[in-house]
Design a protein around this motif. Structure first.
Motif, short mmCIF file in Angstrom:
data_model
loop_
_atom_site.label_atom_id
_atom_site.label_comp_id
_atom_site.label_asym_id
_atom_site.label_seq_id
_atom_site.Cartn_x
_atom_site.Cartn_y
_atom_site.Cartn_z
N UNK A 94 0.81 -1.22 0.00
CA UNK A 94 0.00 0.00 0.00
C UNK A 94 0.84 1.26 0.00
N UNK A 95 1.99 1.23 0.70
CA UNK A 95 2.87 2.40 0.72
C UNK A 95 3.36 2.74 -0.68
N UNK A 96 3.58 1.71 -1.49
CA UNK A 96 4.00 1.95 -2.87
C UNK A 96 2.82 2.35 -3.75
N UNK A 97 1.73 1.61 -3.64
CA UNK A 97 0.58 1.84 -4.54
C UNK A 97 -0.10 3.17 -4.28
N UNK A 98 -0.15 3.60 -3.04
CA UNK A 98 -0.87 4.84 -2.68
C UNK A 98 0.03 6.07 -2.68
N UNK A 99 1.28 5.90 -3.04
CA UNK A 99 2.16 7.06 -3.19
C UNK A 99 2.90 7.49 -1.94
N UNK A 132 5.49 6.10 -0.44
CA UNK A 132 6.93 6.02 -0.65
C UNK A 132 7.42 7.23 -1.45
N UNK A 133 6.67 7.59 -2.48
CA UNK A 133 7.05 8.74 -3.30
C UNK A 133 7.00 10.03 -2.50
N UNK A 134 5.89 10.26 -1.76
CA UNK A 134 5.71 11.53 -1.05
C UNK A 134 6.69 11.71 0.10
N UNK A 135 6.94 10.63 0.82
CA UNK A 135 7.69 10.74 2.08
C UNK A 135 9.19 10.50 1.91
N UNK A 163 10.92 -1.44 -0.54
CA UNK A 163 9.58 -1.83 -0.11
C UNK A 163 9.11 -3.11 -0.79
N UNK A 164 9.58 -3.37 -1.99
CA UNK A 164 9.26 -4.65 -2.63
C UNK A 164 9.87 -5.80 -1.83
N UNK A 165 11.09 -5.61 -1.36
CA UNK A 165 11.72 -6.62 -0.51
C UNK A 165 10.93 -6.81 0.78
N UNK A 216 14.63 0.55 9.39
CA UNK A 216 15.34 1.53 8.60
C UNK A 216 14.43 2.63 8.09
N UNK A 217 13.25 2.25 7.58
CA UNK A 217 12.28 3.23 7.10
C UNK A 217 11.84 4.13 8.26
N UNK A 218 11.60 3.53 9.40
CA UNK A 218 11.16 4.28 10.58
C UNK A 218 12.20 5.33 10.98
#
Length: 450
Positions: free
Chosen positions: A44-49, A51-54, A82-84, A111-113
């Motif tokens: 969802x983070x990828x599909x809803x944008x 990852x791109x926005x943040x 995020x795919x991984x 790491x993302x956090x």
């Protein structure tokens, strides 16, 4: 792995609590549901944008101080990241290469956090803790692809501590969620009035959301729910009632506030409060029941007991560390993160920076939106650690322009829970000269005026 096997009668209280072999059905069911939710989070983070926005669009990200070396990957790197994570989540859900999958998701998500905090959310922090737990769990011993590949690893039991630590963590979350609500603004329903009044135009429910009694009902209902839900779930006669309340409460929050997977994660954690045999009968009817409940003392007992003691002492301290700082935690933000301060206030502000260049006598007014996204700029205006980090970024920018010595002053206003705007950062303090004190109060903050 074990050094001794005892009957329950011969074992001590601590050994019975932690090492009694119990039906692992709750752990297995949680692994499946949790893995699926983690997959939705990553995909969802990828599909809803998100990852791109943040992580991709911003030229500058606010890491946790001390972790500046963890940066978003360039180009499409974060999509690969995020795919991984999504693949690791599927591995957890299916029990495939489970240990590698669990460790992988824990490391990648942590790491993302750490690489961004402009989108801090309590459920992101909880995901770090729970994925960390899952790296320790023997959750793939049955109903997993690992067990299918290696029948010798099959087991219908797990040590009781594998359920116990989830229960204690949930109890800590709800306890502090209730305690933190006992402050004047919440008791006067001020945050709820702001949130629900903004939804007054919704069809059907809008007029109810605008009613003052409804704001008080939700505010005090939230306190009662957080304070009572764990006792209700622990007591056998009220367990079903507690589960129904949990289901209603979290689904209401999901529909009303749209807070991602957190409500469903909270619902899934309820499985650890039910009798494991009940979970087996409902969800795993073909699974053999556990006939004995021996106490198996593992050789890792000293390490485990020490780790759990230190971990839960830390979890008890972190949510109350704000008492060591002067002023309202909702204003200063000091001790606000990692503390289960869940949706307790509404806060907004505006901020600009005045940069003086003594070498030529010139001054410039900096709008942070020249460097940040709108969301980052909004967070910056109300979070002192982000103010400090942005000042360090400005110093670097001006150093690259040839200005080694500059003065930076903040022109800021902020509002807490609908109060009039007031100065947030002392405009007379040269922020270019301040040092960050992780364990101390930022003296350059203006106190909240009631």
């Amino acid at each position: 792995m074990t050094t001794d096997s005892l009957t329950r009668q011969n074992a001590g209280l601590l050994d019975r609590m932690l090492f009694t072999q119990t039906d692992n059905s709750p752990l297995v069911l949680f692994r499946m549901v949790f893995g699926f939710l983690l997959f939705l989070e990553a995909a969802g983070a990828m599909a809803l944008g998100w990852v791109e926005r943040v992580l991709i669009a911003p030229d500058f990200t606010f890491n946790y101080i001390g972790f500046e070396w963890i940066r978003p990957l360039p180009g499409y790197g974060m999509y690969i990241w995020f795919s991984a994570m999504a693949l690791c989540a599927l591995g957890i859900m299916l029990g495939y290469r489970y240990r590698i999958s669990a460790i992988g998701y824990f490391v990648l998500w942590t790491g993302v956090y750490l690489m961004q905090k402009s989108s801090y959310n309590n459920h992101y922090y909880l995901m770090v803790l729970l994925t960390g737990f899952m790296t320790l769990m023997p959750a793939n011993r049955v109903y997993s692809l690992d067990a299918k590949r290696n029948p010798d690893m099959k087991s219908n039991t797990c040590p009781r501590w594998c359920h116990f630590i989830f229960i204690v963590q949930v109890a800590i979350v709800y306890f502090y969620a209730a305690v933190h609500k006992l402050y004047p603004d919440w008791l006067q329903a001020m945050p709820m009035e702001i949130w629900f009044t903004s939804k007054a135009r919704l069809p059907t429910v809008g007029p109810i959301y605008a009613e003052r009694w409804f704001h008080y009902f939700i505010s005090y209902g939230g306190i009662l729910f957080d304070a009572s839900i764990v006792p209700l779930l622990l007591y056998r006669r009220t367990r079903v009632l507690g589960f129904c309340l949990s289901l209603f409460f979290h689904l209401f929050n999901s529909i009303t506030f749209g807070i991602g997977i957190f409500p469903y994660m909270a619902i899934a954690l309820n499985v650890f409060f039910f009798n494991p045999e009940t979970i087996r009968r409902v969800f795993f009817k073909k699974k053999e029941p556990v006939s004995t409940h021996s106490v198996a003392i593992p050789n890792y007992k000293p390490v485990l007991v020490t780790f759990l003691a230190l971990y839960f002492v830390l979890q008890i301290f972190l949510p109350i560390r704000h008492v060591l700082f002067p002023g309202s935690v909702h204003w200063t933000e000091e001790g606000h993160r990692l503390a289960w301060q869940m949706m307790l206030r509404t806060k907004y502000g505006v901020i600009h920076f005045k940069v003086n260049m003594p070498s030529n006598g010139k001054s410039e007014i900096i709008d942070p939106r020249e460097y940040l996204t709108n969301k980052q700029a909004r967070k910056l205006a109300t979070h002192p650690d982000m103010v400090y980090q942005f000042v360090q970024h400005l110093k670097k920018v001006y150093r690259e322009k040839g200005y080694e010595e500059i003065e930076i002053y903040a022109l800021s206003k902020a509002s807490l829970n609908g109060r009039p705007l007031q100065e947030f950062v002392d405009s007379e303090v040269d922020l270019a000269k301040i040092e960050w004190n992780t364990f101390g109060h930022s003296e350059w903050l203006k106190p909240l005026e009631e």
